[in-house]
Design an enzyme around this catalytic site. Structure first.
Site, PDB file in Angstrom:
ATOM      1  N   SER A  37       0.849  -1.199   0.004  1.00 15.15           N
ATOM      2  CA  SER A  37       0.135  -0.100  -0.042  1.00 15.15           C
ATOM      3  C   SER A  37       0.978   1.304  -0.091  1.00 15.15           C
ATOM      4  O   SER A  37       0.449   2.361  -0.388  1.00 15.15           O
ATOM      5  CB  SER A  37      -0.905   0.257   1.290  1.00 15.15           C
ATOM      6  OG  SER A  37      -0.388  -0.267   2.532  1.00 15.15           O
ATOM      7  N   ASP A 317      -2.981   8.200   8.107  1.00 10.96           N
ATOM      8  CA  ASP A 317      -3.983   7.398   8.837  1.00 10.96           C
ATOM      9  C   ASP A 317      -2.995   6.607   9.904  1.00 10.96           C
ATOM     10  O   ASP A 317      -2.068   6.982  10.263  1.00 10.96           O
ATOM     11  CB  ASP A 317      -4.692   6.611   7.694  1.00 10.96           C
ATOM     12  CG  ASP A 317      -3.735   5.717   6.927  1.00 10.96           C
ATOM     13  OD1 ASP A 317      -2.607   5.221   7.430  1.00 10.96           O
ATOM     14  OD2 ASP A 317      -4.152   5.267   5.857  1.00 10.96           O
ATOM     15  N   HIS A 320      -0.290   4.669   7.278  1.00 14.97           N
ATOM     16  CA  HIS A 320       0.685   5.308   5.854  1.00 14.97           C
ATOM     17  C   HIS A 320       0.858   6.868   6.482  1.00 14.97           C
ATOM     18  O   HIS A 320       0.281   7.624   6.901  1.00 14.97           O
ATOM     19  CB  HIS A 320      -0.364   5.051   4.896  1.00 14.97           C
ATOM     20  CG  HIS A 320      -0.877   3.916   4.585  1.00 14.97           C
ATOM     21  ND1 HIS A 320      -2.047   3.282   4.839  1.00 14.97           N
ATOM     22  CD2 HIS A 320      -0.206   2.715   3.930  1.00 14.97           C
ATOM     23  CE1 HIS A 320      -2.076   1.954   4.883  1.00 14.97           C
ATOM     24  NE2 HIS A 320      -1.283   1.680   3.989  1.00 14.97           N
TER      25      HIS A 320
END
Length: 349
Positions: A37, A317, A320
């Site tokens: 991600s 978040d 990340h």
């Protein structure tokens, strides 16, 4: 101490700029991205998965809004592409044409790991092995010349989910019961070695491998394993041997591939996460998310408030990083401040 560190950063950045200016135009003919991600730029939008961020407030600072990038704005590959002077977007694999295999594709997928089982509880994801398979099919179908592939840049960021969404998440996983920290690192590196060999066979000769960051210092792990009061020491201790062995693996590849003029470099995200350095660079919030994250979750809640001073936050978040943090990482990697044995700039020149 802080003043010396700041001057060192300025000197390194200035040197990198001068070196880059000595070379005109785009630095590489193509750029290929692999990972999870941290590098995903939209591949998971097409998958049935919980690891999907094609909604607001993700992309709040990105020109096209929510695209599937796990940040408020640009991610690390975006900034790398800028440093390479690439004027076009590197497309996600799920939306790439065969012809784009000649200029670069992003294969990264949120939730991906070195192990096939990693993140299975989240739903679909494109594992590292599958990403390499996709790359093989694309370059073979497109007929990309081998000599061109040797001049491309390849960046890899994989391994975090093998800890976050496997080793430190017992149910439904058993790796925590079967492996010590050191044994698990060996197990992962064994897979990594095989995958790097596969990329090498496919023509990769300029490869930047990103290590795993201090996962214990993410808001998610502070809450679940750090008692909500500070970095989860146990988690960071688990990651340390993996990074050490990965750095050794890069040295191994540089030794055995010197005849073929291949170059590999290790990007150290673990050691670079220093509170003093964060402060010097203007980050004042290093342990909390900028966006609203609901209890027990790691991604931003849809359409909820976010912090106004995003350039001051390290984390977007609960896992990340922000665009601001991503930019600093890339600048440091191109300047050689967090790389071994060479900077990404020297890797591509």
């Amino acid at each position: 101490m802080a003043d010396k560190m700041f001057k060192a950063l300025l000197w390194a950045f200035a040197t990198a700029v001068v070196m880059a200016e000595a070379v005109r135009g785009q630095l590489v003919p193509c750029y290929f991205v692999f990972g999870d991600s941290v590098f995903d730029n939209g591949n998971n939008n097409e998958l049935d998965t919980l690891a999907k961020v094609n909604y607001s407030p993700y992309g709040i600072d990105f020109a096209r809004g929510p695209t599937g990038r796990f940040s408020n704005g640009r991610n690390i590959p975006d900034f790398i592409a800028e440093e390479l002077r690439i004027s076009y977007d590197i497309p996600p694999f799920t939306r790439a044409s065969t012809e784009q295999a000649h200029t670069g594709i992003n294969y990264a997928s949120g939730g991906a790991g070195l192990l096939e089982e990693t993140s299975q509880h989240l739903g679909e994801r494109i594992s590292f092995e599958k990403q390499i398979t996709n790359h093989r099919k694309m370059i073979m179908t497109a007929g990309v010349p081998p000599e061109k592939l040797k001049k491309c840049l390849y960046t890899i960021n994989i391994g975090s989910n093998d800890y976050l969404n496997n080793y430190f998440m017992p149910a439904p996983y058993t790796t925590n019961e079967n492996f010590s920290f050191d044994e698990y690192a060996d197990f992962l590196i064994q897979s990594y070695r095989s995958y790097l060999k596969s990329l090498y066979v496919l023509g990769a000769r300029k490869v930047a491998v990103f290590g795993v960051s201090k996962l214990g210092c993410t808001p998610r792990m502070i809450a679940s394993h750090g008692g909500g009061k500070g970095c989860a020491t146990e988690v960071n201790k688990a990651v340390e041997p993996f990074n050490k062995k990965l750095k050794d693996l890069i040295s191994e590849f540089n030794r055995i591939s010197v005849v073929d003029h291949a170059k590999f470099t290790f990007v150290d995200l673990f050691s670079s996460q220093n509170p003093i350095e964060y402060f010097i660079l203007g980050f004042t919030v290093t342990d909390k998310s900028c966006c609203t994250v609901e209890s027990g979750q790691e991604l931003c809640a849809a359409n909820k408030p976010v912090c106004p001073n995003r350039e001051r936050y390290v984390y977007w978040d609960n896992v990340h990083s922000t665009e601001a943090a991503n930019k600093v990482v890339v600048k440091a990697a191109f300047a050689g401040l967090i790389t071994s044995p060479i900077s990404i700039l020297l890797l591509v020149l």
